[in-house]
Design a protein around this motif. Structure first.
Motif, PDB file in Angstrom:
ATOM      1  N   VAL A 162      12.360  -1.253  68.075  1.00 38.90           N
ATOM      2  CA  VAL A 162      11.054  -1.840  67.834  1.00 38.90           C
ATOM      3  C   VAL A 162      11.249  -3.320  67.509  1.00 38.90           C
ATOM      4  CG1 VAL A 162      11.062  -1.229  65.373  1.00 38.90           C
ATOM      5  CG2 VAL A 162       8.899  -1.679  66.530  1.00 38.90           C
ATOM      6  N   HIS A 163      10.368  -4.168  68.042  1.00 40.67           N
ATOM      7  CA  HIS A 163      10.415  -5.608  67.765  1.00 40.67           C
ATOM      8  C   HIS A 163       9.324  -5.923  66.742  1.00 40.67           C
ATOM      9  CE1 HIS A 163      11.354  -9.808  68.468  1.00 40.67           C
ATOM     10  NE2 HIS A 163      10.052 -10.059  68.548  1.00 40.67           N
ATOM     11  N   PHE A 164       9.717  -6.596  65.648  1.00 42.62           N
ATOM     12  CA  PHE A 164       8.797  -6.864  64.538  1.00 42.62           C
ATOM     13  C   PHE A 164       8.720  -8.365  64.273  1.00 42.62           C
ATOM     14  CE2 PHE A 164       8.332  -7.325  59.815  1.00 42.62           C
ATOM     15  CZ  PHE A 164       6.996  -6.937  59.753  1.00 42.62           C
ATOM     16  N   GLU A 165       7.497  -8.892  64.196  1.00 37.65           N
ATOM     17  CA  GLU A 165       7.283 -10.318  63.926  1.00 37.65           C
ATOM     18  C   GLU A 165       6.315 -10.495  62.765  1.00 37.65           C
ATOM     19  OE1 GLU A 165       5.995 -12.250  67.484  1.00 37.65           O
ATOM     20  OE2 GLU A 165       7.860 -11.881  68.569  1.00 37.65           O
ATOM     21  N   LEU A 166       6.433 -11.648  62.091  1.00 40.37           N
ATOM     22  CA  LEU A 166       5.550 -11.958  60.966  1.00 40.37           C
ATOM     23  C   LEU A 166       5.119 -13.422  61.085  1.00 40.37           C
ATOM     24  CD1 LEU A 166       6.184 -10.880  57.284  1.00 40.37           C
ATOM     25  CD2 LEU A 166       5.136 -13.065  57.818  1.00 40.37           C
ATOM     26  N   TYR A 167       3.815 -13.658  60.968  1.00 36.59           N
ATOM     27  CA  TYR A 167       3.258 -15.008  61.095  1.00 36.59           C
ATOM     28  C   TYR A 167       2.488 -15.360  59.831  1.00 36.59           C
ATOM     29  CZ  TYR A 167       4.258 -14.746  66.107  1.00 36.59           C
ATOM     30  OH  TYR A 167       4.885 -14.631  67.318  1.00 36.59           O
ATOM     31  N   LYS A 168       2.616 -16.614  59.424  1.00 36.11           N
ATOM     32  CA  LYS A 168       1.795 -17.145  58.332  1.00 36.11           C
ATOM     33  C   LYS A 168       0.906 -18.245  58.905  1.00 36.11           C
ATOM     34  CE  LYS A 168       1.808 -19.493  53.876  1.00 36.11           C
ATOM     35  NZ  LYS A 168       2.590 -20.151  52.814  1.00 36.11           N
ATOM     36  N   ALA A 169      -0.411 -17.989  58.932  1.00 34.29           N
ATOM     37  CA  ALA A 169      -1.390 -18.956  59.447  1.00 34.29           C
ATOM     38  C   ALA A 169      -1.012 -19.443  60.852  1.00 34.29           C
ATOM     39  CB  ALA A 169      -1.517 -20.133  58.493  1.00 34.29           C
ATOM     40  N   GLY A 170      -0.474 -18.531  61.674  1.00 32.48           N
ATOM     41  CA  GLY A 170      -0.158 -18.867  63.054  1.00 32.48           C
ATOM     42  C   GLY A 170       1.260 -19.331  63.298  1.00 32.48           C
ATOM     43  N   THR A 171       2.056 -19.508  62.238  1.00 30.27           N
ATOM     44  CA  THR A 171       3.444 -19.976  62.379  1.00 30.27           C
ATOM     45  C   THR A 171       4.403 -18.812  62.147  1.00 30.27           C
ATOM     46  OG1 THR A 171       2.815 -22.155  61.556  1.00 30.27           O
ATOM     47  CG2 THR A 171       5.174 -21.595  61.544  1.00 30.27           C
ATOM     48  N   PRO A 172       5.330 -18.548  63.098  1.00 32.50           N
ATOM     49  CA  PRO A 172       6.284 -17.438  62.882  1.00 32.50           C
ATOM     50  C   PRO A 172       7.262 -17.754  61.758  1.00 32.50           C
ATOM     51  CG  PRO A 172       6.858 -18.663  64.880  1.00 32.50           C
ATOM     52  CD  PRO A 172       5.555 -19.223  64.404  1.00 32.50           C
ATOM     53  N   VAL A 173       7.541 -16.757  60.923  1.00 35.01           N
ATOM     54  CA  VAL A 173       8.522 -16.888  59.838  1.00 35.01           C
ATOM     55  C   VAL A 173       9.526 -15.749  59.972  1.00 35.01           C
ATOM     56  CG1 VAL A 173       6.956 -18.068  58.256  1.00 35.01           C
ATOM     57  CG2 VAL A 173       7.043 -15.566  58.270  1.00 35.01           C
ATOM     58  N   ASP A 174      10.685 -15.915  59.335  1.00 35.89           N
ATOM     59  CA  ASP A 174      11.744 -14.892  59.411  1.00 35.89           C
ATOM     60  C   ASP A 174      11.308 -13.652  58.636  1.00 35.89           C
ATOM     61  OD1 ASP A 174      14.011 -13.393  59.539  1.00 35.89           O
ATOM     62  OD2 ASP A 174      15.357 -14.909  58.707  1.00 35.89           O
TER      63      ASP A 174
END
Length: 425
Positions: free
Chosen positions: A405-417
């Protein structure tokens, strides 16, 4: 003192036999366990080959088979060494029993010959009456009785030794048969090992020709997932911005209407109002602001999107086959059929099929999480979800065949680790 030495020697022998027996039992358990694992891998390999496609999963199964096959051969070698030791010991015991039996037979033959020469009752009586006194006569009588008893014991001892010898010979034959069976099994495993290594070479060649194409397809899929994710996030921000601007325009219109009714004018600001940031837009409502604050408060403590798994590709730049790529999230390898779950409370923003697998995006105030490469989805857009709620089932990676599974996290549109937000394992 001599009896104690003999007793100590026998105890040592019994202890050595017990240790070896335990060792042989453990080796047999290991061999049985390896056989079970090999059968399971054979079933998986058959299922993979039915698809008529050489995949990395097939190669991984072959590697596992080869490793187990080598382990089994090592275990068989250990069993054969134990049997060799047992055969040697039993052979020595047989020789010792044969020597003892020959000695007993010789002594018994001497006694029989002596008894034959002195079988006359007259000779026995003469032997007794020739004594000097009564005591000596009594002792000679007791000697004759003890001689007869000793001869009976010797005969019984010969019979017992013959039985022991027969048991040991049967045991020796059985051990040799076990060794022969193990050696046949070992030869069979060596043949299988050679075949599997040939299959591995063929699979590697096939994979080499397919790998670049598969990686291109996987990279294209990742780029499409990334494009859709960013488009959804951008749409979320723009929608929130339009809503905020509409509310602000409505507020100003209402103020002008009230001023006109009162016969006054609304004073325009001295300088233009600064454009609101994405964070301000996404946190415009008290509910969104609270959810963002709660999400931030769980940094480093969020549950993983799968119950168990390992990161195979981290956040940031990486190079594969000379091609430089950028990862905006984490690739997490997990178990087949694993449930993908939400890492925090929120609302589902998007559920979309991307090139054969599902992408799910959840909004948590100004934070958004994206889950891709799902083979099924169990939620719908607009649905509220809670922490650890099931979103669907993880799918297979197009290159390796592993469940991922690929998991991503964004804060206000900006990807973070995402890794620094997830709980330690």
């Amino acid at each position: 003192m001599k009896f104690l030495k003999v007793l100590f020697f026998l105890i040592c022998i019994f202890a050595a036999v017990a240790v070896r027996a335990q060792s042989s039992t453990e080796l047999k358990k290991q061999r049985d366990r390896i056989n079970d694992e090999l059968e399971q891998l054979n079933r998986q390999l058959d299922e993979t080959q039915k698809n008529k496609k050489s995949t990395l999963k097939q190669l991984n199964i072959l590697k596992a088979q080869i490793s187990l096959r080598e382990q089994k051969i090592t275990v068989i070698n250990g069993e054969v060494r134990n049997l060799d030791s047992q055969i040697s010991e039993n052979t020595n015991t047989v020789h010792s029993l044969q020597s003892q039996l020959e000695l007993l037979k010789k002594k018994y033959a001497d006694m029989v010959l002596f008894a034959y020469r002195n079988k006359s009752g007259y000779n026995k009586l003469m032997f007794i009456f020739a004594a000097k006194d009564f005591n000596q006569a009594y002792k000679r009588l007791k000697y004759l009785q003890q001689f007869a008893t000793y001869r009976e014991r010797q005969a019984a001892s010969i019979e017992s030794k013959q039985k022991d010898l027969h048991i040991k010979i049967v045991e020796l034959d059985k051990t040799k048969e076990q060794k022969h069976t193990l050696l046949l099994d070992q030869e069979k495993e060596k043949d299988n090992l050679g075949k599997e290594r040939n299959d591995q070479s063929v699979a590697v060649k096939n994979l080499t020709s397919q790998e670049k194409q598969l990686r291109k397809q996987a990279l294209a899929k990742q780029n499409e997932v990334r494009r859709i994710t960013r488009a959804v996030i951008k749409a979320q921000i723009e929608e929130a911005r339009r809503k905020a601007e509409a509310e602000e325009a409505a507020r100003l219109a209402a103020e002008k209407a009230r001023a006109a009714a009162a016969g006054t004018t609304v004073t325009a600001p001295a300088k233009p109002v600064a454009r609101k940031t994405n964070s301000e837009i996404l946190n415009a409502t008290p509910e969104a602001a609270k959810l963002s604050n709660d999400f931030l408060g769980n940094r480093g403590r969020l549950p993983w999107p799968v119950a168990s798994g390992a990161i195979t590709q981290g956040f940031g730049s990486f190079t594969t086959d000379g091609i430089r790529s950028e990862s905006t999230g984490l690739d997490i390898r997990t178990n087949e059929g694993a449930t993908v779950r939400a890492v925090f409370d929120g609302t589902v923003s998007k559920v979309q099929n991307v090139l054969g697998s599902w992408l799910i995006i959840i909004r948590h105030g100004e934070y958004l999480t994206a889950y891709s490469n799902l083979k099924s989805a169990t939620v719908a857009a607009g649905q509220k979800v809670s922490t650890k709620q099931s979103l669907g089932v993880a799918g297979a990676d197009g290159v390796t065949g592993d469940t991922m599974v690929h998991f991503e996290l964004y804060k206000a549109g900006t990807p973070v680790d995402p890794k620094i937000w997830l709980a330690d394992r």
